[in-house]
Every structure is written in structure tokens, then in C-alpha cells.
Design an enzyme around this catalytic site. Sequence first.
Site, short mmCIF file in Angstrom:
data_model
loop_
_atom_site.label_atom_id
_atom_site.label_comp_id
_atom_site.label_asym_id
_atom_site.label_seq_id
_atom_site.Cartn_x
_atom_site.Cartn_y
_atom_site.Cartn_z
N CYS A 2 -12.98 59.94 42.38
CA CYS A 2 -14.33 60.14 41.85
C CYS A 2 -14.29 60.18 40.32
CB CYS A 2 -14.90 61.44 42.35
SG CYS A 2 -14.86 61.62 44.13
N ARG A 27 -11.28 53.01 38.84
CA ARG A 27 -10.65 54.04 39.68
C ARG A 27 -10.98 53.85 41.16
NH1 ARG A 27 -10.08 59.04 36.43
NH2 ARG A 27 -10.59 60.22 38.28
N TRP A 74 -15.74 58.72 45.59
CA TRP A 74 -14.78 58.15 46.55
C TRP A 74 -14.77 59.16 47.69
CZ3 TRP A 74 -11.67 54.16 47.89
CH2 TRP A 74 -10.60 54.43 48.75
N ASN A 100 -15.69 66.65 41.43
CA ASN A 100 -14.45 65.99 41.86
C ASN A 100 -13.54 67.04 42.46
OD1 ASN A 100 -15.39 63.67 40.73
ND2 ASN A 100 -13.85 63.57 39.09
N GLY A 101 -12.78 66.69 43.49
CA GLY A 101 -11.86 67.65 44.10
C GLY A 101 -12.26 67.93 45.54
N GLU A 483 11.33 50.48 54.69
CA GLU A 483 10.27 50.54 53.67
C GLU A 483 10.81 50.13 52.30
OE1 GLU A 483 7.25 50.52 53.64
OE2 GLU A 483 6.59 51.28 51.72
N LYS A 487 9.32 47.01 50.17
CA LYS A 487 8.81 47.15 48.80
C LYS A 487 9.46 46.14 47.88
CE LYS A 487 5.87 48.95 49.03
NZ LYS A 487 5.44 49.42 50.31
N GLU A 490 8.22 42.53 48.64
CA GLU A 490 6.80 42.32 48.33
C GLU A 490 6.55 42.04 46.85
OE1 GLU A 490 5.02 46.06 49.87
OE2 GLU A 490 3.43 44.72 50.55
N HIS A 506 27.09 44.82 63.68
CA HIS A 506 26.70 43.89 64.74
C HIS A 506 26.12 42.59 64.19
CE1 HIS A 506 27.53 46.90 67.75
NE2 HIS A 506 26.79 47.77 67.07
N LYS A 606 -4.66 43.39 49.35
CA LYS A 606 -4.60 44.83 49.56
C LYS A 606 -5.02 45.20 50.97
CE LYS A 606 -3.79 49.04 48.53
NZ LYS A 606 -2.37 49.40 48.61
O1 M6R Z 1 -4.22 49.20 55.09
P1 M6R Z 1 -3.07 49.21 56.07
O2 M6R Z 1 -2.22 50.42 55.97
O3 M6R Z 1 -3.54 48.99 57.48
O4 M6R Z 1 -2.19 47.96 55.70
C1 M6R Z 1 -1.12 47.56 56.47
C2 M6R Z 1 -0.25 46.56 55.72
O5 M6R Z 1 -0.97 45.39 55.47
C3 M6R Z 1 0.24 47.16 54.39
O6 M6R Z 1 0.94 48.35 54.59
C4 M6R Z 1 1.14 46.17 53.64
O7 M6R Z 1 2.34 46.02 54.33
C5 M6R Z 1 1.35 46.68 52.23
N1 M6R Z 1 1.21 45.63 51.28
C6 M6R Z 1 2.64 47.40 52.06
O8 M6R Z 1 2.96 47.68 50.74
#
Ligand code: M6R
Length: 611
Positions: A2, A27, A74, A100-101, A483, A487, A490, A506, A606
Site C-alpha cells: 500500500c 509498488r 494492496w 498501511n500495515g 529451488e 532460480k 530462470e 545413479h 510473472k
Molecule cells: O504464481 P504461482 O506461484 O502460481 O506461479 C507458479 C510458477 O509459475 C512460478 O513459481 C515460477 O516458477 C516462478 N517464475 C519461479 O520463480
Amino acid sequence: MCGIVGYVGNESALDVILSGLKRLEYRGYDSSGVALVNGNMFIEKRVGKISNLEDHLAGKNLGGFHVGIGHTRWATHGVPSDINAHPHTGCHERIAIVHNGIIENYAAIKKMLIDKGHIFSSETDSEVIAHLIEYYIENNSFLDAVLKALAKLEGTYGILAISESEPDTIIAARKGSPLLLGIADDAMILASDASAIIEYTRKVVYLEDGEIIEVKKDKMKTFDLERRRIDKKVEDITWDISDIEKQGFEHFMLKEIFEQPETIQNAYRGRIVIDEGLVRLDGITLSRQDINDVRRVILIACGTSFHAALVGEYLIEEFARIPVEVEYASEFRYRRPILLRGDLIVVISQSGETADTLAALREARDRGANVVGITNVVGSTIARECNAGGVYLHAGPEIGVASTKAFTSQIVVLYLLGIFLARRKGMTADEAGALLRELTKIPDKVQWILDRADAVKEVAELYKDTANCLYLGRGINFPVALEGALKLKEISYVHAEGYPAAEMKHGPIALIDENMPAVFAAPFWDEVYAKVVHNMQEVKARSGKIICIATEGDQEILKHADHVLRIPNIGKMLSPLLSVIPLQLLSYYVAVLRGCNVDQPRNLAKSVTVE
Ligand code: M6R
């Protein structure tokens, strides 16, 4: 998150507020609104973009208002809507506030005020603030009424309030949510973020937690919550707008990584009572009986949320001793899954809009299963469509495409869910209290790691040109390895694979040579630790380089790893919240050093709203 703007001066308050709110658009927000005061109060608030608010203000002659407050919301409590947008008022439009908060005890305050005859119009936690001020202003000055209201609030706030009774004044207060006052010629501008005021002035007063400020166009008085006067220093802003929007960070991703001490806390704030070993997940609408009847949990998600689900599998099985299955949403929907009585489906999605996850939710729901959602975006499609309610992450908007802070918040919520279910399956209050107490230590420990980010950067410098990278972990840190690899690929386009460390022999071991670094997550001492060390020796024997995430004080690891990135000591079940942080930083620094577009990597969106 917010945004807040307030203005007292000689100009049109509306113009200054709208231009400030637009500066805060970066934001993220879902609705906006303004309240203006002279002898009367004028309020307009609308869901959607600020331009939508402007359309509804067009043609109204509001230039004569010189005092006002504005907000971009938000959503945290209540869906994005005109009614839930700020400003909020009491029963009568004589007081208006923006906030906000999170007000943790809003439900109790709301009940108390309803018993006294107050009528509420929104679903927000914030509305109680306006009603409380309205309640106290009957017998008090505006300032005293706000002070009395603040004394009732638990949680966090940055608040601006205006009142018809003192139309030349804004009162602002801060606890946990930033606020600052800009001092311009013949005007004062309050905001949650300096970018909203920098067009008008570079002279600012930063409010600290526990401070309240009474602002008129040519003077201000600051007090503590006991009404004692405080002298404040006027400081100069030396940065540019672009620096401020990312709060000095080069990228949103880095800002979001560094926000995690706060976002982790927001995920459990107001949901735990340590002394009673209690977890309150009020958004889950299942009956007590339904929860007692849960025999199996199926966690469904994609991408990073899927990795959080894998951590959740360990947590829920360990705490509640209920079997857990984790499914890719895209697979679940097409394989005619067998759902049984007593199944609880939990869909996990940062955005709440992922098409595959939404389709899996509908599939499960249409087959009669109870579906709970864990999402970050209030009012998102997934949040709305779950038939058994859900839990919000309260992480604030995540703008970087690579998910970071949402991942750790998802793990916190799954930790809470595990304890919540376990209490129904015989976990004692003392056991639960001990687990919750451990959780509250995490924000400081995450900060400890962030304070040492330079060590990660040095490692990134050494490996920025690598073409491949292996990520290995065991047990609850296996999903962390997945993960870490996701990262890296990506945002830096380096090929990376995550494996359970013992699986290496394996197959992936064939890849190991002097050009293949292996990143191990080995953050604790137990029987699995010894086995992970053995896997390191296998890498070393083939001239592979080892980067290891290891616990502070672990000297043994120095014999095996080429580079050690430290995390503080923590029990096994919470270790992913720490071990993932250096991996997020490593991928970030490698990507920056390779000149990649960190916040908007190629080919990625996103929120993936297509199948
Ligand atoms: O919004 P979501 O958590 O459902 O998104 C799932 C994936 O598309 C998302 O986590 C994607 O793998 C990201 N880019 C990971 O950094």
C-alpha cells in the site's frame, strides 16, 4: 504494498495527492482513493487503476480543498473493491483514515464497537481505526482521540487521519510501516515513500516507530505515544527517484530478497499464540469435524510454489503424521486423480492466477474435495474459487519474475498448517509452542545471512562463467536444491539441475569434472549430514568444485567444500527458510554479472495464465 500520501498547504490537495500516488504505482496496488477536508469531508475511492479514480473525480470542482489524504491499496483483509479501498471513515464521514500495515486484533475491536452501535461497511482490518477515533473524539481533541485509538491497536501501522473538527490538520502515526514528512514552502506532504514527495521538496522528517505527528501547513509537532513532545531532525534526501522506487536496490528481485525478514514475519504475525501452542488460520472455513477427518493432504502447485509444497510435505508429515502427496498442477488435472473421503487439497500459488493450478483446483473441487488455497494476491481467482477458504501470504507484491519472498512465506504458512493439523492429531500445546517459538527466531537469522551477502557475491564472481551447475540436498533440503537450480536457470540462463544428493551416484555423477560446480545444501548435523559429506567426497574425487551452504560453527565442512556460505544454526524443519537465502543471492549475483535482465528474464511471465 500500500502507498500513502497526505497534503496540507495552499494548493489543490487533490492534485498533489494524485501525483504522489502515481509515483507509488510501481509498488503494486489494486485500488485507490482520496479524502479531502475543509468544513466538509469529500471521499472518492475506486477499485482498479488510479486512472479509474481520476475518471470518477473528473468534472468535480475540488480545487478549494487544501487538506487531504490518499492511498493505493494492496489487499490483505477483504477483496479489492470500492468499499474496501481506503480512505475509511467511521459511521459518519467526519473522520477519514488511510492505513498501511496489519491490525492484528481488529476482530476484537470491531466486535467491541459493533456492541456500542457502530456500523461497519468494509471487510478490512483498517476500518476499525476510523471507528475508534470517531468513538474517542466525542470527549477528546483530535490528537487525543488518535492517541487513545492507537493505544488499542496491536499489529503494524502507518496511518494518516483527518477530521472535520480540525480541517487544517493531518495526524500521522507510525509503528512498523514507514512514514515521512516532506517540508515544502507553505506546505507539508506526508507519504509512505519518499518518491511521492521528492517533486516538491527534499527536506524530510522520518517518523520512527511509536511516534505521532500533528501537521498543519506551516508547523508540525511530534509526540510519543504518551503525548510527550519529541524533537525531530530535518534531513535532506540525496537520492534520485529511480533509486527510491527500488529503495536503493539495483533490482526488484534483490529488494524482495532483502525484504524477507519482514515478509516472513508477516506470514505468521497475528496467527500464532505461542504460550497456548495455538495457530489461528481463520481464513480456512472447514468445520472442526472436517479438519478432524483429514486423512491425506494433497499439495498442488507449479514452479517455485511446487518446491514450497515439497517442503510442506516434510513439515505436515512430521508434525501431523498425515500422509502428504505433492502434485504438479499440470499433471494432476489430466491423470484422473483418485480422490478419497478425508482428502484435503491445498493449492499453492503466489499470483493466485496460474492457469494450471486453477484448473487443478476446479478439478478437485468439482469432484467434491475440500480445497484450501495459499496465495499472495487477495481476491485472486484461486483465492476466490477455493471452496474451503485459504491463507494469504501477506508478502506484498512480488514484482521480480523470479519468486523469492513468496517462497519463504509459503513455507511459513505450510509450517503453520502442519502445526494447525497436528494439534487436532494429538500434538500438545507445549510441543506446538516450542515449534512456534523457533519460527519467531527466523527473521533475525535471515537478516544475519543478508548482512553477509557480499560473501555470496564473491563466490558468484568465481562461477559466473560456468555453463552447468548441480544442486544437491537431502531430506527437507532436497526441495531447496531444486529451488536453487530453478532460480539460477530462470535468471542467468545457466543450465542447472537439482537432485537428492544420494541420487547423484545413479546418473548425474557422470557429468562431474573440473568444470561442473556442485552446490550442496547441508545445513545441520545429523545422520543425513554425514551422508551428504560422503556425496561431497564423491564430487571431490572427480575434481568437481563444491560450494556448500553450511551451519555457522561447522568446521568439518571446511575439509570438503571449496567455498562455504554460512547460515545460522537452526533446527532441521526450519532450515529451508535459511538455506534458500544464499541460493537466491547466488543466482541473483551470477545473473547480474552475466548482464542478464534480472527482473524480467527472457521467455518468462510473472503469472502464467495460459496452459
Ligand atoms: O504464481 P504461482 O506461484 O502460481 O506461479 C507458479 C510458477 O509459475 C512460478 O513459481 C515460477 O516458477 C516462478 N517464475 C519461479 O520463480
